[in-house]
Design a protein around this motif. Structure first.
Motif, mmCIF file in Angstrom:
data_model
loop_
_atom_site.group_PDB
_atom_site.id
_atom_site.type_symbol
_atom_site.label_atom_id
_atom_site.label_comp_id
_atom_site.label_asym_id
_atom_site.label_seq_id
_atom_site.Cartn_x
_atom_site.Cartn_y
_atom_site.Cartn_z
ATOM 1 N N TYR A 203 11.181 23.176 27.787
ATOM 2 C CA TYR A 203 9.976 23.977 27.990
ATOM 3 C C TYR A 203 9.971 24.537 29.402
ATOM 4 O O TYR A 203 10.438 23.896 30.343
ATOM 5 N N TYR B 71 15.972 26.242 23.188
ATOM 6 C CA TYR B 71 16.943 25.175 22.965
ATOM 7 C C TYR B 71 17.865 25.051 24.164
ATOM 8 O O TYR B 71 18.383 26.048 24.654
ATOM 9 N N ASN C 14 2.484 21.945 21.618
ATOM 10 C CA ASN C 14 2.151 22.938 20.599
ATOM 11 C C ASN C 14 0.981 23.815 21.054
ATOM 12 O O ASN C 14 1.006 25.027 20.909
ATOM 13 N N ARG C 15 -0.011 23.169 21.629
ATOM 14 C CA ARG C 15 -1.222 23.883 22.069
ATOM 15 C C ARG C 15 -0.878 24.816 23.228
ATOM 16 O O ARG C 15 -1.261 25.978 23.244
ATOM 17 N N SER D 254 7.606 12.682 29.594
ATOM 18 C CA SER D 254 6.842 11.461 29.324
ATOM 19 C C SER D 254 7.273 10.327 30.250
ATOM 20 O O SER D 254 6.463 9.502 30.661
ATOM 21 N N TYR E 86 12.190 18.650 29.369
ATOM 22 C CA TYR E 86 12.069 18.366 27.936
ATOM 23 C C TYR E 86 11.184 17.143 27.719
ATOM 24 O O TYR E 86 10.815 16.447 28.670
ATOM 25 N N GLY E 87 10.845 16.920 26.483
ATOM 26 C CA GLY E 87 9.832 15.934 26.111
ATOM 27 C C GLY E 87 9.974 14.576 26.772
ATOM 28 O O GLY E 87 9.053 14.127 27.460
ATOM 29 N N TYR E 88 11.147 13.967 26.598
ATOM 30 C CA TYR E 88 11.270 12.600 27.098
ATOM 31 C C TYR E 88 11.195 12.536 28.611
ATOM 32 O O TYR E 88 10.585 11.632 29.173
ATOM 33 N N ARG F 87 18.348 19.601 22.608
ATOM 34 C CA ARG F 87 16.974 19.351 23.026
ATOM 35 C C ARG F 87 16.171 20.632 23.111
ATOM 36 O O ARG F 87 16.694 21.693 23.408
ATOM 37 N N THR F 88 14.893 20.507 22.864
ATOM 38 C CA THR F 88 13.985 21.613 23.098
ATOM 39 C C THR F 88 13.452 21.494 24.524
ATOM 40 O O THR F 88 12.918 20.461 24.895
ATOM 41 N N GLU G 194 3.635 9.924 22.004
ATOM 42 C CA GLU G 194 4.458 11.023 21.464
ATOM 43 C C GLU G 194 3.601 12.113 20.797
ATOM 44 O O GLU G 194 3.802 13.294 21.008
ATOM 45 N N LYS H 194 23.167 16.263 20.835
ATOM 46 C CA LYS H 194 21.729 16.509 20.666
ATOM 47 C C LYS H 194 21.379 17.876 21.225
ATOM 48 O O LYS H 194 21.830 18.239 22.316
ATOM 49 N N LEU I 84 1.766 14.101 23.358
ATOM 50 C CA LEU I 84 2.687 14.971 24.083
ATOM 51 C C LEU I 84 3.017 16.218 23.255
ATOM 52 O O LEU I 84 2.918 17.349 23.737
ATOM 53 N N TYR I 85 3.357 16.003 21.987
ATOM 54 C CA TYR I 85 3.799 17.146 21.184
ATOM 55 C C TYR I 85 2.632 18.004 20.695
ATOM 56 O O TYR I 85 2.798 19.201 20.488
ATOM 57 N N SER I 86 1.462 17.393 20.576
ATOM 58 C CA SER I 86 0.267 18.192 20.304
ATOM 59 C C SER I 86 0.021 19.132 21.467
ATOM 60 O O SER I 86 -0.293 20.308 21.285
#
Lengths: 325, 110
Positions: free
Chosen positions: B77, B65, B53-54, B30, B25-27, B74-75, B45, B72, B48-50
């Motif tokens: 990937y 999810y 999305n791409r 990163s 996940y995102g965090y 989290r999303t 941030e 929480k 990362l989220y761009s």
């Protein structure tokens, strides 16, 4: 933590409120919160942690261009307003409702005083020492004075409303303000209906003044008209004052018919007809009064015009409305 | 710190690298970027989220999810087959790029 949330809210404020963006925002928020908590756990101070988290947020334009969205202000020009603005708008609207209401009351009382003074003259209470023609027209003085005052009030309140004309075209409200307005609107609604009921009751009861006085004699019935107009003016004041307050909420919250829309063709036709019919009614009223000295009865021009115009307007809407559906 | 201009074309590659061995996940990503680069590269941030999305709209990653933890959701990937192929392609591209650019680079020994 609140600082980070506010920062993010500000960053996203100008963007459209789509599900995709809300999702993205909550993801970024949880990311930033994780980072913040870890920095705190490493022994960084509150301010340091927030500073680092915000400095590592990046540039919102990057997201905007990546997602192929434009900022909301580019898409449409619906302004986002603050609570101060809505509060002031509501206050001014309330004041305008009061002023316009009083103005209309003055107009009606003007007509009533015209009839009253005429009849008092007829009955020999006033103006006996005046020449005959002057006595007939004596009632015009209070009429014109009251109408002039009313026009002053209309212009004055219109001037104040001018500043908030953009509010009437539909605005975007921050959620907190919207919720608050909705509550105010809901708690105002019973008051509005009460005023409506009182107003309508007064209107229905007003002809009794006419019945009672006409039983007392033909001439006395003219005083009945004066009383009727007085009662009606109270009702009209209630309609206008409370109606305006309700309208201001409806416009802000975009309830019912106040969804932003263009003036339809039928609205235009009706208002064009209104701008001819009403001055015409006034002309007929003055003509009957001055030329035939029929002040006592000439006022019926207004209710008749009102009813006929109302018939025309609703019939026209129904006929043309069919095509829209 | 590395200028984000230089690294831009490889943000996607960096993210895919961390997804090769499993979902994340995102965090976490990163944080891993920061750790692996020894703090020399911190992905913002928005970057990362761009990139998420791409990558997702190109079909290189999928999001879902995760289970709710501490209130929480989290999303997460995960990389797709197309994503793996794209990653490989980018690695080859970098090796070539590195080789070419290196020919024009002088190393200054201080």
């Amino acid at each position: 933590m609140e600082t980070i949330k506010n920062y993010l809210d500000n960053m996203f404020a100008a963007l459209p409120k789509t599900v995709q963006l809300a999702d993205l925002k909550s993801n970024i928020l949880s990311n930033m919160e994780d980072k913040y908590n870890e920095l705190k756990a490493e022994g960084k101070s509150e301010n340091e942690a927030i500073g680092i988290v915000i400095s590592e947020f990046g540039n919102i334009d990057e997201l905007i261009s990546e997602l192929g969205i434009r900022k909301e202000e580019d898409i449409n020009t619906i302004p986002l307003v603050t609570q101060e603005e809505t509060d002031e708008y509501l206050a001014i609207k309330r004041k305008a409702g009061f002023l316009v209401g009083i103005g209309v009351v003055l107009c009606i009382l003007g007509a009533a005083s015209l009839i009253l003074v005429y009849q008092l003259g007829e009955d020999g209470f006033i103006g006996d020492n005046l020449p005959h023609g002057a006595k007939e027209s004596l009632g015009l003085f209070p009429l014109f004075i009251l109408v002039a005052m009313a026009v002053g009030l209309f212009i004055f309140s219109g001037m104040h409303l001018e500043k908030y004309a953009y509010m009437e075209k539909g605005v975007q409200l921050p959620i907190s303000v919207k919720v608050m307005l909705q509550q105010q609107y809901n708690s105002f609604t019973p008051t509005y209906y009460l005023s409506l009921i009182i107003g309508i009751t007064l209107c229905i009861l007003s002809p009794t003044a006419l019945f009672i006085t006409s039983m007392m004699g033909n001439d006395e019935s003219t005083y009945g008209v004066v009383i009727l107009l007085f009662i009606v003016s109270i009702a009209v004041y209630l309609f206008i004052y409370f109606g305006t307050i309700r309208e201001s909420y409806s416009k802000l919250l975009q309830i019912e018919e106040y969804k932003p829309k263009k003036m339809t063709k039928e609205d235009k036709v009706i208002s064009a007809v209104a701008s001819i019919v009403w001055p015409l009614a006034v002309a007929i009223f003055l003509f009957l009064g001055f030329v035939y000295a029929k002040w006592g009865i000439a006022w019926v021009v207004f209710p008749i015009t009102g009813i006929l115009f109302g018939m025309f307007a609703s019939a026209y809407s129904i006929i043309t409305g069919k095509n829209d559906n | 710190m590395i200028s984000s201009d230089v690294i831009r074309g490889y943000n996607d590659t960096i993210i895919l690298y961390f997804l090769l061995d499993g979902e994340s996940y995102g965090y976490e990503i990163s944080k891993n970027i920061k750790e692996l680069s020894e703090g020399k590269y911190i992905m913002k941030e928005t970057t990362l989220y761009s990139a998420f999305n791409r990558l997702e709209s190109n079909g290189f990653i999928e999001s879902f999810y995760g289970d709710e933890t501490f209130g929480k959701r989290r999303t997460y990937y995960r990389i797709t087959q197309a994503g793996r192929a794209y990653y490989k392609e980018k690695c080859e591209e970098w090796i070539l790029t590195k080789d070419v650019i290196n020919r024009f680079i002088k190393e200054w020994r201080v």
